[in-house]
Design a protein around this motif. Structure first.
Motif, PDB file in Angstrom:
ATOM      1  N   ILE A 268     -17.658  -2.336  27.541  1.00 54.84           N
ATOM      2  CA  ILE A 268     -17.860  -3.777  27.436  1.00 54.84           C
ATOM      3  C   ILE A 268     -18.534  -4.249  28.720  1.00 54.84           C
ATOM      4  O   ILE A 268     -17.912  -4.308  29.789  1.00 54.84           O
ATOM      5  CB  ILE A 268     -16.523  -4.509  27.210  1.00 54.84           C
ATOM      6  CG1 ILE A 268     -15.901  -4.055  25.875  1.00 54.84           C
ATOM      7  CG2 ILE A 268     -16.728  -6.026  27.213  1.00 54.84           C
ATOM      8  CD1 ILE A 268     -14.557  -4.671  25.575  1.00 54.84           C
ATOM      9  N   ALA A 269     -19.830  -4.543  28.623  1.00 58.24           N
ATOM     10  CA  ALA A 269     -20.610  -4.978  29.786  1.00 58.24           C
ATOM     11  C   ALA A 269     -20.047  -6.294  30.331  1.00 58.24           C
ATOM     12  O   ALA A 269     -19.515  -7.110  29.564  1.00 58.24           O
ATOM     13  CB  ALA A 269     -22.069  -5.140  29.394  1.00 58.24           C
ATOM     14  N   PRO A 270     -20.135  -6.503  31.656  1.00 57.76           N
ATOM     15  CA  PRO A 270     -20.807  -5.645  32.633  1.00 57.76           C
ATOM     16  C   PRO A 270     -19.924  -4.547  33.210  1.00 57.76           C
ATOM     17  O   PRO A 270     -20.366  -3.831  34.110  1.00 57.76           O
ATOM     18  CB  PRO A 270     -21.193  -6.641  33.721  1.00 57.76           C
ATOM     19  CG  PRO A 270     -20.051  -7.615  33.735  1.00 57.76           C
ATOM     20  CD  PRO A 270     -19.660  -7.763  32.277  1.00 57.76           C
ATOM     21  N   LEU A 271     -18.688  -4.409  32.722  1.00 62.40           N
ATOM     22  CA  LEU A 271     -17.794  -3.407  33.294  1.00 62.40           C
ATOM     23  C   LEU A 271     -18.340  -2.004  33.070  1.00 62.40           C
ATOM     24  O   LEU A 271     -18.919  -1.702  32.025  1.00 62.40           O
ATOM     25  CB  LEU A 271     -16.401  -3.542  32.698  1.00 62.40           C
ATOM     26  CG  LEU A 271     -15.640  -4.786  33.127  1.00 62.40           C
ATOM     27  CD1 LEU A 271     -14.361  -4.932  32.339  1.00 62.40           C
ATOM     28  CD2 LEU A 271     -15.344  -4.739  34.625  1.00 62.40           C
ATOM     29  N   HIS A 272     -18.121  -1.157  34.057  1.00 60.71           N
ATOM     30  CA  HIS A 272     -18.710   0.181  34.032  1.00 60.71           C
ATOM     31  C   HIS A 272     -17.844   1.108  34.884  1.00 60.71           C
ATOM     32  O   HIS A 272     -17.266   0.684  35.886  1.00 60.71           O
ATOM     33  CB  HIS A 272     -20.134   0.105  34.596  1.00 60.71           C
ATOM     34  CG  HIS A 272     -20.865   1.417  34.592  1.00 60.71           C
ATOM     35  ND1 HIS A 272     -21.264   2.044  33.435  1.00 60.71           N
ATOM     36  CD2 HIS A 272     -21.272   2.209  35.617  1.00 60.71           C
ATOM     37  CE1 HIS A 272     -21.897   3.164  33.755  1.00 60.71           C
ATOM     38  NE2 HIS A 272     -21.899   3.297  35.066  1.00 60.71           N
ATOM     39  N   MET A 273     -17.780   2.393  34.486  1.00 60.25           N
ATOM     40  CA  MET A 273     -17.068   3.398  35.260  1.00 60.25           C
ATOM     41  C   MET A 273     -18.075   4.066  36.199  1.00 60.25           C
ATOM     42  O   MET A 273     -18.973   4.774  35.753  1.00 60.25           O
ATOM     43  CB  MET A 273     -16.416   4.428  34.326  1.00 60.25           C
ATOM     44  CG  MET A 273     -15.447   5.364  35.017  1.00 60.25           C
ATOM     45  SD  MET A 273     -14.005   4.527  35.752  1.00 60.25           S
ATOM     46  CE  MET A 273     -13.240   3.774  34.298  1.00 60.25           C
ATOM     47  N   TYR A 274     -17.919   3.844  37.487  1.00 64.40           N
ATOM     48  CA  TYR A 274     -18.881   4.352  38.467  1.00 64.40           C
ATOM     49  C   TYR A 274     -18.494   5.721  39.026  1.00 64.40           C
ATOM     50  O   TYR A 274     -19.367   6.524  39.361  1.00 64.40           O
ATOM     51  CB  TYR A 274     -19.045   3.347  39.611  1.00 64.40           C
ATOM     52  CG  TYR A 274     -19.853   2.142  39.196  1.00 64.40           C
ATOM     53  CD1 TYR A 274     -21.234   2.142  39.281  1.00 64.40           C
ATOM     54  CD2 TYR A 274     -19.227   1.001  38.689  1.00 64.40           C
ATOM     55  CE1 TYR A 274     -21.978   1.038  38.883  1.00 64.40           C
ATOM     56  CE2 TYR A 274     -19.957  -0.106  38.295  1.00 64.40           C
ATOM     57  CZ  TYR A 274     -21.335  -0.076  38.397  1.00 64.40           C
ATOM     58  OH  TYR A 274     -22.067  -1.170  37.992  1.00 64.40           O
ATOM     59  N   ALA A 275     -17.209   5.984  39.154  1.00 57.15           N
ATOM     60  CA  ALA A 275     -16.738   7.284  39.637  1.00 57.15           C
ATOM     61  C   ALA A 275     -15.604   7.733  38.739  1.00 57.15           C
ATOM     62  O   ALA A 275     -14.736   6.936  38.364  1.00 57.15           O
ATOM     63  CB  ALA A 275     -16.263   7.197  41.088  1.00 57.15           C
ATOM     64  N   VAL A 276     -15.614   9.008  38.369  1.00 57.88           N
ATOM     65  CA  VAL A 276     -14.597   9.525  37.454  1.00 57.88           C
ATOM     66  C   VAL A 276     -13.374   9.983  38.247  1.00 57.88           C
ATOM     67  O   VAL A 276     -13.443  10.247  39.442  1.00 57.88           O
ATOM     68  CB  VAL A 276     -15.150  10.678  36.594  1.00 57.88           C
ATOM     69  CG1 VAL A 276     -16.345  10.216  35.780  1.00 57.88           C
ATOM     70  CG2 VAL A 276     -15.541  11.889  37.452  1.00 57.88           C
ATOM     71  N   ALA A 277     -12.245  10.071  37.558  1.00 63.49           N
ATOM     72  CA  ALA A 277     -11.024  10.573  38.186  1.00 63.49           C
ATOM     73  C   ALA A 277     -11.129  12.057  38.451  1.00 63.49           C
ATOM     74  O   ALA A 277     -10.616  12.573  39.443  1.00 63.49           O
ATOM     75  CB  ALA A 277      -9.826  10.274  37.296  1.00 63.49           C
ATOM     76  N   ASN A 278     -11.831  12.733  37.542  1.00 64.57           N
ATOM     77  CA  ASN A 278     -11.915  14.188  37.575  1.00 64.57           C
ATOM     78  C   ASN A 278     -12.973  14.577  36.548  1.00 64.57           C
ATOM     79  O   ASN A 278     -13.075  13.945  35.501  1.00 64.57           O
ATOM     80  CB  ASN A 278     -10.546  14.783  37.206  1.00 64.57           C
ATOM     81  CG  ASN A 278     -10.512  16.277  37.101  1.00 64.57           C
ATOM     82  OD1 ASN A 278     -11.008  16.844  36.131  1.00 64.57           O
ATOM     83  ND2 ASN A 278      -9.936  16.924  38.093  1.00 64.57           N
ATOM     84  N   GLN A 279     -13.745  15.616  36.825  1.00 67.25           N
ATOM     85  CA  GLN A 279     -14.792  15.993  35.870  1.00 67.25           C
ATOM     86  C   GLN A 279     -14.222  16.505  34.558  1.00 67.25           C
ATOM     87  O   GLN A 279     -14.930  16.539  33.554  1.00 67.25           O
ATOM     88  CB  GLN A 279     -15.725  17.045  36.488  1.00 67.25           C
ATOM     89  CG  GLN A 279     -16.679  16.472  37.506  1.00 67.25           C
ATOM     90  CD  GLN A 279     -17.810  17.416  37.847  1.00 67.25           C
ATOM     91  OE1 GLN A 279     -18.123  18.343  37.098  1.00 67.25           O
ATOM     92  NE2 GLN A 279     -18.440  17.189  38.977  1.00 67.25           N
TER      93      GLN A 279
END
Length: 282
Positions: A268-279
């Protein structure tokens, strides 16, 4: 089937396998600690190839609601490769997650294998890590503060909007094991970042926000406390954080191909995941 194949059992991952799984990951120079395996197993499920009590292969997955799952920590020791054991392991993972859209991050070596199983690339994840020689210089800000237990429900809602999957259990577990920072705007949480012990030091992630600048500020809110520590972040290549992290003293040391089998989750823009917890569990 050969005698060797008959000797290898495919069983459900449980706590008795974790020390063997750690040894297996060390064979491939993965930086996981026993605590990292314990956390992954706590929030997910898995299967194991074993022979006479020795762990020869692992595959884990994390289910998010009825529609999505992620997969990772897929390892087969050299002594068990060939003879179809890797396929046997991965088939069990696919069967367990059947009916769900499945996401994973692949090395270049695994790309062809996953393509054959119906996965399609959609992006890149850049791994940044190093001993952080000097914390970034940042000015104090009133809108970023430590997260509290009362913030958890709002963080869970924001996380689902930013990644498109209901990950309440994972977020709660990350919150329990790490330290969170929240960005507050108009009395509402507009972004969050968690830092926790992982591998050789600390990992900052997940980081969810409504803009790159907000993501940077949340990351810096953790990095200011991590000077002299080994720090890792896994960020999406398209978001433009890689050059910035390198300038801070966290160079890119590897990358993975983000892949999906089925439909990717809608954010749901503008929210975005910029860094993951773990690959693995993203």
């Amino acid at each position: 089937m050969s005698n060797n194949n008959r000797e290898i059992s495919l069983v459900t991952l449980d706590s008795r396998h974790l020390k063997g799984a750690l040894k297996l990951s060390q064979e491939f120079s993965w930086p996981y600690r026993l605590e990292d395996w314990q956390f992954a197993a706590q929030v997910g499920e898995g299967v194991v190839l074993e022979r006479d009590g020795e762990v020869l292969g692992t595959a884990l997955w994390w289910s998010y609601g009825e529609r999505y799952a992620t997969a990772g920590m897929i390892i087969v020791t050299a002594k068990a490769q060939g003879g179809g054991q890797g396929s046997r392991l991965f088939n069990a993972l696919l069967e367990a997650t059947k009916g769900r859209n499945l996401l994973l991050n692949s090395t270049e070596e695994g790309l062809a294998l996953y393509r054959r199983r119906g996965f399609e690339p959609w992006g890149m994840v850049h791994q940044h890590q190093a001993v952080l020689a000097a914390p970034p210089e940042t000015e104090p800000s009133d809108d970023i503060r430590p997260a509290t237990a009362e913030d958890l429900a709002a963080i869970q809602v924001l996380d689902e909007r930013a990644i498109g999957m209901p990950r309440q259990q994972l977020v709660a577990a990350l919150f329990d094991t790490g330290k969170g920072k929240v960005l507050v705007r108009d009395d509402e949480i507009a972004g969050y970042a968690i830092c926790r012990r992982f591998g050789r030091g600390y990992v900052v992630g997940p980081v969810a926000a409504g803009s790159v600048e907000d993501a940077k500020r949340l990351i810096c809110a953790h990095l200011v406390k991590l000077g002299g520590q080994f720090v890792r972040l896994d960020v999406y290549a398209d978001d433009g954080l890689s050059d910035w992290l390198a300038e801070l003293g966290l160079p890119m040391t590897g990358q993975a191909v983000a892949m999906a089998r089925g439909t990717r989750p809608a954010t749901i823009a503008p929210l975005h995941m910029y860094a993951v917890a773990n690959q693995s569990f993203s």
